[in-house]
Design a protein around this motif. Structure first.
Motif, mmCIF file in Angstrom:
data_model
loop_
_atom_site.group_PDB
_atom_site.id
_atom_site.type_symbol
_atom_site.label_atom_id
_atom_site.label_comp_id
_atom_site.label_asym_id
_atom_site.label_seq_id
_atom_site.Cartn_x
_atom_site.Cartn_y
_atom_site.Cartn_z
ATOM 1 N N GLY A 133 40.982 54.418 38.318
ATOM 2 C CA GLY A 133 41.483 53.020 38.884
ATOM 3 C C GLY A 133 42.858 53.415 39.373
ATOM 4 N N PHE A 163 37.573 43.251 40.732
ATOM 5 C CA PHE A 163 37.348 44.703 40.782
ATOM 6 C C PHE A 163 36.042 45.141 41.014
ATOM 7 C CE2 PHE A 163 41.242 43.505 38.308
ATOM 8 C CZ PHE A 163 42.167 44.433 38.859
ATOM 9 N N PRO A 178 34.509 45.806 43.624
ATOM 10 C CA PRO A 178 34.590 46.519 44.929
ATOM 11 C C PRO A 178 35.002 47.925 44.549
ATOM 12 C CG PRO A 178 35.827 44.501 45.536
ATOM 13 C CD PRO A 178 35.589 44.464 43.987
ATOM 14 N N ARG A 179 35.566 48.248 43.336
ATOM 15 C CA ARG A 179 36.078 49.536 43.233
ATOM 16 C C ARG A 179 35.058 50.412 42.741
ATOM 17 N NH1 ARG A 179 42.116 49.082 40.772
ATOM 18 N NH2 ARG A 179 42.954 47.751 42.301
ATOM 19 N N ILE A 211 29.065 48.752 44.550
ATOM 20 C CA ILE A 211 29.540 47.396 45.413
ATOM 21 C C ILE A 211 30.347 48.005 46.800
ATOM 22 C CG2 ILE A 211 30.861 45.202 45.410
ATOM 23 C CD1 ILE A 211 28.512 45.071 43.586
#
Lengths: 567, 567
Positions: free
Chosen positions: A99, A155, A157-158, A162
């Motif tokens: 991340g 979160f 979309p990380r 997705i």
């Protein structure tokens, strides 16, 4: 970036070398896609100096902490760029957590023989880091379910899934515009807030400022209470006194100035009374009239709703500029908790003048095929990801749909086929007989089992379809059509529209609908009417069909359904 | 069409002859554009057999009623095709009224020397006619004002102006997608229904089902009134009696079956009582709790609104897949009756990770230039119509903006320039001093008078800008920018976003906003934060800029403003 130290002409050269290379025009960053999706996997770019930015998918320190391997993704493609950072260049502990955002500069190099990657980045400078405390990161590295991610909308979309859905959704949207623009269709922005109800029966969301206006008024009245009866009586008394004073001065034949001053005072007293009486009428709560909500006080001076379809409105343009489409959000306030329904979803609705049901079917078929081809051409790596993780058959399904002519059968034929299936022992939950609305299980039997390809069913019984669909000569069926595809069943619903004034008027009346709200729609048939047809494609359904994902909540960025509207 | 009598290969040949020729793929109709916008004005198509459909702009019978001239438009381009029909072919009286829809087949011919047209259609067969009673037609042929047309929304796209605006709007929308897709941006559908308030202060429309639910309940209670106190007392008595009966049987040591039957009766009586008590609680009206509306009963279990901007939401994608944009409807419930405001309008909002204010300005400038070039390339005939009828300078304005580098000045410089202007005798309604929000008159002075080209003003005082804009090192200004263009003033507003957790948290607190609703936004700064920037372009403003039309209500298909939401 402010401190642009990158030799720009080197980056620019990349653009010339290969069509696939895509440099971000407005900064000196290179998209990872432009490196990794080259036919050579990026190998030919060795020796190039680049800046890349992205988020660490996985990171690990190696060689007793002397360097770190980072798998970095910037969302431009599913693949990660392998990035190597020496401990002399940066604090490696800060870089490796999943991340972490890294913006780095370095040289592309060919990795040692035998590794999977064709290219990797040796970092010379870390421009920026956005750190992550792994103990608190909302989406830990462990295998996550799509359901778990729905509680972490900012979160999700990380995640690979997705992000891939976002690229596929984007590709389908652009494919839609490209296809329709090429055919000369104009994109028309139909309204979101509407005072018409397309279906004549939909569960609609109401749009209003009455509640917030009432809240404001309530606060205002607390801060500044309305006058009491006594206040008004007192003000009336003042008016009376001032009036008497004027009368007395007049009867005393006082001087002009004195009378004028006295009249001014009377006027002020009257104004004050009027103001108090006006304020005394203010009542907290939503304004009522004759026991009902007074919508003349609402923002649009009438009841307003969120649209359930742009079709009726876009027809006004079809009946003027001939080929049009709308592509926008639509809404249903249904308390539906299935994996197939959203309260807010996107629809594509083309509408063509001078066209009949056959043209409509041709257009729908060509459009679906175009989208399938587009995904195979533009998103093959994302489709491979979906095939690997969600639906083995999704790529073959796209190829089949793109290349196979759609079966076309009448509703009556469809019912006959289903009846044969029942006789042969097939069990359906819903009874099969002429006149029923085909259930999802029927649709999927036809497209998945019977024909094993897309099927267009047309000429439905008029009783189960909307008033605006054109009555066929048999007077029993209407020129409606549904496109059924494997995996999702109904993908498209469309029809030739009833262009005959007398017929559509009767249809509205027969269905027990009031004529008044449709007068403008009838006017299109009164003045310069035209044969026309159109259809609606549920955009999320198309994404479900393409990706093989099961739940519609996972293919829209911000899903809205009963009880949930995050962000 | 069902009776396809057209030699299809002749039409298909047209496609091969010229790129500009556009045949409708799904029917045998030829778009008028594909005839008239050829470089030869269509002359080279003489001898071709075609079908065209459209609406009569003007029609007249000639030669003592032996034939009729019709000017026919199908919306594919501003020009009309001249169509000639002999009285042997059709009832000419039906064809000539303005607004009549005609679908005809015939041969393209070169008109006599000296006429304006390069090609005309000699009709051999009238396929369909949609008639008009000229006495009742809502938009008579006389010169119509745009204001008059706003009361005839369903028919105004049949006018030259509104049709040209539709084509320009369509072109700008597709240009937007094309530009951003080419740069690797992903189109993200941000939500329309939102539970966040982007600006922290906007006038928002509420979205609710509470009122319709209350209406339904009220009707249900009238049809099926709630139980009275007596009903409940009676039911309680039954429970008591049944309970006593069970007790008696037990104390009498009755048989198992008898006791079991008695217990069943008791259970039924209890269920009946519970049902009655539940129904007795039903109250008509919007559900309340602690004197306030109980939003847990609303569709989304909380208050929901129409979005005022997709920016905050699209940032979640920028912070994951780096380059994204949203292009959709946004809403303001402002009681604003100006020619510049709508309650529903469209915005384009790109957002770029790894980018600062300079990159943002570069992107905005390139985007505006791209749109100007696109219109000159794709809509020149419509632009000529606008230049002739609305704004002589509109084409030159597009050319100038497409080719001139935008001036870039800081807010502080802008204020200094305005102060100089004031000293030199320029009068502004609004006072000029550092700290003010620039008024439209100031913006237009800068772009129209001072620089006579687009101007980007950047680094605004923090006090007049939103909390999410990045604080500059001077601690007085933020990295915001506005793009000002001649004719409309502010076209774009954007900023680098505050990516530092501590700074943005303080900014929210300093502005007196609650932190809780922004926790998810703060999380984007807590975990893997990234420098990013973006902007919003008011899509209707761009159309005003391009066309020179004055009122925003005329450049959106279905304008919504206080008191009006037709259709």
């Amino acid at each position: 970036m402010a401190d642009n130290e990158l030799p720009v002409d080197q980056v620019a050269t990349m653009d010339l070398n290969d069509d696939a290379v895509q440099r971000h025009q407005f900064s000196d960053r290179v998209l990872i896609k432009s490196i990794l999706t080259r036919p050579d996997g990026g190998a030919g770019l060795a020796g190039q100096q680049v800046r890349v930015g992205g988020w660490v998918k996985t990171g690990r320190e190696q060689g007793k902490g002397s360097f770190a391997f980072l798998e970095v993704n910037d969302g431009s493609c599913p693949a990660n760029l392998q990035v190597i950072v020496d401990k002399d260049v940066a604090d490696l502990g800060q870089l490796v957590p999943t991340g972490t955002c890294v913006y780095v500069e370095g040289m592309l190099k060919n990795p040692p023989e035998g590794t999977k990657q064709k290219i990797e980045l040796r970092v010379q400078k870390v421009v920026d880091v956005g750190m992550v405390d792994p103990a608190k990161y909302p989406i830990p590295k462990t295998k996550l379910t799509l359901e778990f991610l729905r509680d972490r909308i900012p979160f999700r979309p990380r995640t690979n899934t997705i992000a891939a859905v976002a690229r596929i959704r984007n590709a389908l949207a652009y494919a839609t515009h490209t296809f329709l623009q090429k055919q000369g269709f104009l994109y028309i922005h139909t309204p979101i807030i509407t005072t018409s109800d397309c279906e004549g029966a939909g569960e609609m969301f109401q749009v209003t400022t009455l509640i917030s206006d009432a809240d404001k008024l309530e606060k205002e009245l607390i801060k500044n209470p309305p006058p009491s009866e006594a206040d008004i009586e007192a003000a009336k008394l003042v008016v009376k006194e001032k009036g008497e004073a004027v009368a007395k001065l007049k009867s005393d034949k006082a001087g002009k100035e004195a009378i004028s001053a006295s009249v001014t005072e009377l006027t002020k007293a009257k104004e004050n009374l009027a103001r108090l009486e006006e304020r005394s009428k203010l009542k907290p709560g939503i304004p009522q009239k004759d026991g009902k909500i007074d919508y003349t006080q609402d923002f649009f001076a009438r009841q307003a709703f969120l649209t359930v379809s742009g079709q009726l409105q876009v027809e006004t343009y079809a009946c003027a500029v001939s080929n049009v489409y709308t592509f926008g959000p639509t809404f249903r306030a249904e308390h539906s908790h299935t994996s197939r329904h959203l309260a807010e979803f996107w629809m594509v609705e083309p509408e063509m003048a001078f066209s009949d049901l056959k043209d409509d079917m041709n257009c729908a078929e060509a459009y679906v095929k175009f989208m399938c081809d587009w995904l195979l051409d533009h998103c093959f790596d994302d489709m491979e990801f979906m095939a690997k993780n969600y639906d083995k058959s999704c790529i073959n399904r796209l190829r089949m749909v793109a290349s196979t002519p759609f079966e076309r059968i009448t509703y009556t034929e469809a019912v006959e086929l289903l009846e044969v299936a029942v006789k042969e022992g097939k069990h359906f939950e819903n009874k099969v007989e002429w006149g029923i609305d085909l259930a999802s299980e029927h649709e999927r039997y036809l497209t998945e089992v019977k024909f094993q390809k897309p099927v267009i069913v047309y000429n439905y019984p008029k009783g189960i379809k909307a008033f605006y669909m054109r009555l066929n000569d048999d007077l029993k069926t209407v020129a409606a059509m549904d496109v059924l595809v494997p995996k999702v069943g109904e993908l498209i619903g469309g029809s030739q529209r009833e262009e005959r004034y007398d017929v559509i008027k009767s249809r509205i009346e027969d269905m027990g609908l009031p004529l008044e709200p449709y007068e403008w729609y009838l006017d299109l048939r009164r003045f310069g009417t035209v044969k026309h047809s159109g259809f609606g494609l549920g955009f999320e359904r198309m994404i479900l069909f393409a990706t093989g994902i099961d739940n519609i909540r996972d293919v829209i960025p911000f899903p809205r359904y009963p009880g949930r509207a995050d962000l």
